[in-house]
Design an enzyme around this catalytic site. Structure first.
Site, PDB file in Angstrom:
ATOM      1  N   ASP A 248      -1.693   8.028  -6.507  1.00  0.00           N
ATOM      2  CA  ASP A 248      -0.396   7.395  -6.300  1.00  0.00           C
ATOM      3  C   ASP A 248       0.648   7.961  -7.256  1.00  0.00           C
ATOM      4  O   ASP A 248       1.755   8.326  -6.852  1.00  0.00           O
ATOM      5  CB  ASP A 248      -0.506   5.890  -6.495  1.00  0.00           C
ATOM      6  CG  ASP A 248      -1.380   5.238  -5.442  1.00  0.00           C
ATOM      7  OD1 ASP A 248      -1.788   5.935  -4.488  1.00  0.00           O
ATOM      8  OD2 ASP A 248      -1.677   4.035  -5.582  1.00  0.00           O
TER       9      ASP A 248
ATOM     10  N   TYR B  12     -12.754  -4.129  -4.427  1.00  0.00           N
ATOM     11  CA  TYR B  12     -12.535  -2.720  -4.774  1.00  0.00           C
ATOM     12  C   TYR B  12     -13.604  -2.242  -5.754  1.00  0.00           C
ATOM     13  O   TYR B  12     -14.220  -1.196  -5.567  1.00  0.00           O
ATOM     14  CB  TYR B  12     -11.145  -2.567  -5.392  1.00  0.00           C
ATOM     15  CG  TYR B  12     -10.809  -1.176  -5.868  1.00  0.00           C
ATOM     16  CD1 TYR B  12     -10.183  -0.264  -5.033  1.00  0.00           C
ATOM     17  CD2 TYR B  12     -11.100  -0.769  -7.175  1.00  0.00           C
ATOM     18  CE1 TYR B  12      -9.867   1.015  -5.462  1.00  0.00           C
ATOM     19  CE2 TYR B  12     -10.795   0.498  -7.619  1.00  0.00           C
ATOM     20  CZ  TYR B  12     -10.173   1.382  -6.764  1.00  0.00           C
ATOM     21  OH  TYR B  12      -9.865   2.643  -7.215  1.00  0.00           O
TER      22      TYR B  12
ATOM     23  N   GLY C  77       0.805  -1.213   0.000  1.00  0.00           N
ATOM     24  CA  GLY C  77       0.000   0.000   0.000  1.00  0.00           C
ATOM     25  C   GLY C  77       0.835   1.258   0.000  1.00  0.00           C
ATOM     26  O   GLY C  77       0.321   2.348   0.271  1.00  0.00           O
ATOM     27  N   LEU C  78       2.137   1.152  -0.333  1.00  0.00           N
ATOM     28  CA  LEU C  78       3.015   2.321  -0.390  1.00  0.00           C
ATOM     29  C   LEU C  78       3.361   2.714  -1.819  1.00  0.00           C
ATOM     30  O   LEU C  78       4.278   3.494  -2.052  1.00  0.00           O
ATOM     31  CB  LEU C  78       4.303   2.044   0.403  1.00  0.00           C
ATOM     32  CG  LEU C  78       4.112   1.750   1.888  1.00  0.00           C
ATOM     33  CD1 LEU C  78       5.458   1.474   2.556  1.00  0.00           C
ATOM     34  CD2 LEU C  78       3.400   2.896   2.595  1.00  0.00           C
ATOM     35  N   SER C  79       2.622   2.176  -2.774  1.00  0.00           N
ATOM     36  CA  SER C  79       2.691   2.598  -4.178  1.00  0.00           C
ATOM     37  C   SER C  79       4.000   2.244  -4.865  1.00  0.00           C
ATOM     38  O   SER C  79       4.571   3.053  -5.590  1.00  0.00           O
ATOM     39  CB  SER C  79       2.418   4.101  -4.313  1.00  0.00           C
ATOM     40  OG  SER C  79       1.104   4.388  -3.931  1.00  0.00           O
ATOM     41  N   SER C  80       4.446   1.003  -4.679  1.00  0.00           N
ATOM     42  CA  SER C  80       5.627   0.566  -5.413  1.00  0.00           C
ATOM     43  C   SER C  80       5.362   0.545  -6.917  1.00  0.00           C
ATOM     44  O   SER C  80       6.275   0.818  -7.714  1.00  0.00           O
ATOM     45  CB  SER C  80       6.072  -0.816  -4.932  1.00  0.00           C
ATOM     46  OG  SER C  80       5.026  -1.767  -5.056  1.00  0.00           O
ATOM     47  N   SER C  81       4.129   0.256  -7.330  1.00  0.00           N
ATOM     48  CA  SER C  81       3.830   0.218  -8.771  1.00  0.00           C
ATOM     49  C   SER C  81       3.902   1.621  -9.378  1.00  0.00           C
ATOM     50  O   SER C  81       4.459   1.807 -10.467  1.00  0.00           O
ATOM     51  CB  SER C  81       2.464  -0.408  -9.025  1.00  0.00           C
ATOM     52  OG  SER C  81       1.441   0.321  -8.384  1.00  0.00           O
TER      53      SER C  81
END
Length: 400
Positions: A186, A236, A139-143
């Site tokens: 993000d 989602y 949930g830390l936006s690696s993508s």
């Protein structure tokens, strides 16, 4: 990345520019360092404003000093070849024949190349190595960080592309190529982060401003639950569909309503019988969360950290009870964090069902928070947490 030892919650340092270029040379042989590029793109933490972005609402993320770094040498053959330093795995594709999604990490790079080319942005081939201090599925936006780092690596002149435009193109890559219907937050945070500040984004107008954070009085601590984020596409999409259908229902009485951004609690109460209890709860979260974002910005502007902490706790309760995207593990972390003296407040951050919490804490209490989490959380969850004190940093760009 391994957990920091007890009492140390700073992130492990990423490889330096020279270290990355050395790794690149070991894998591809001689290359011209004068034409090589070394890029960084940060992950992000959303301080407050969860599940509001796709409802045309407000978010308050900040870029963090957990990031992806890519070192690359240009090529003339229009081929992109990248090696992961953590696994040694190499993946490649041709810019002139990108092809379909592979269901592989290289899709984020290939999708970014596709999106940039669709927008008419000239690209270059590259041989590259990639390193990351961002934990995947956290949930830390690696993508998003991978997309931004890839965009800066492959665009011939990345500085000629406005940062907001670059974020939008990376979002399109994830939406249309990778197939994840994320909002803009993000990619925006990874592209437009500001040192020492969060960034308030209006997801409708795309107006934004930096909101300075009082880092001399408060530290930002992220705790990974040890449970990967598992909010699957169906969950989602179901919540998103409930929000969009509710906006359509309410718009029959109030034609000015385009999205839940426009709905008041009075409007929601008026339509609650038609919406049903569950959908009404989803809507209540979005409406009150937008209000909490504005209240948080106002509290930060006047330096009221106690108020910010209360708003973080209220946001978590709303995500747990109304939007129902928390988990027992995240709830336990918030309970432990908020029991530590010196913690102003804490909440889950990210889409939900695993991943991380963020806590706002007095600097002299940050280590105590880390110690309490490591002591109490495993017995409650059976999982090992990872704890980092993170700093707000600049968005994607050259690594100095």
């Amino acid at each position: 990345m391994p957990s920091a030892p007890a009492g140390r919650i700073r992130p492990e340092p990423p490889p330096t520019r020279d270290e990355l270029l050395g790794e690149l040379g070991r894998r591809i042989g001689r290359f011209d360092r004068a034409t090589a590029r070394v890029l960084r793109a940060p992950g992000r933490v959303n301080l407050i404003g969860e599940h509001t972005d796709y409802n045309e609402g407000l978010v308050l993320p900040f870029a963090i000093d957990l990031e992806i770094r890519i070192a690359s040498a240009p090529t003339d053959d229009r081929t992109v070849e990248i090696t992961r330093l953590d696994t040694g795995e190499t993946a490649a594709f041709a810019l002139d024949a990108i092809g379909e999604r592979r269901n592989h990490w290289i899709d984020y790079v290939a999708g970014t190349a596709w999106s940039l080319q669709e927008a008419g942005i000239p690209l270059r081939g590259a041989r590259a190595v990639i390193a990351s201090t961002l934990p995947p599925s956290s949930g830390l936006s690696s993508s998003a960080a991978l997309e931004l780092a890839s965009a800066w690596t492959l665009a011939r002149d990345p500085e000629a592309v406005d940062g907001l435009r670059m974020a939008q193109l990376c979002q399109r890559a994830e939406n249309e190529y990778v197939g994840v219907q994320c909002g803009l937050m993000d990619q925006f945070a990874s592209a437009m982060g500001r040192p020492g500040a969060a960034v308030l984004l209006d997801c409708r107008s795309l107006e934004w401003r930096a909101v300075p954070l009082p880092l001399e009085r408060a530290s930002l601590v992220v705790v990974h639950s040890g449970s990967s984020r598992t909010l699957d596409g169906s969950a989602y999409n179901a919540r998103r569909a409930q929000c969009e259908e509710a906006a359509r229902v309410i718009a029959r009485r109030h034609p000015q309503v385009r999205a839940l951004r426009d709905v008041t609690l009075a409007m929601l109460e008026e339509a609650s019988g038609e919406l049903g209890a569950e959908t009404a709860r989803r809507c209540r979260h979005v409406i009150t969360e937008n209000a909490r974002v504005l209240a948080t910005v106002e509290a930060l502007d006047r330096g009221d950290l106690d108020a910010v902490g209360r708003l973080l706790v209220e946001s978590h309760a709303s995500l747990r009870d109304d939007f129902e995207v928390s988990s027992a593990d995240l709830d336990a972390l918030v309970e432990i964090a908020t029991s530590v003296p010196g913690v102003f407040g804490a909440r889950m951050t990210g889409a939900g069902f695993g991943g991380c919490i963020v806590a706002l804490v007095r600097p002299d209490a940050a280590d105590a928070l880390g110690a309490a989490v490591r002591r109490d959380y495993p017995a409650r969850s059976g999982l090992e947490p990872r704890v980092w004190a993170v700093s707000p940093v600049a968005g994607a760009g050259w690594l100095a």
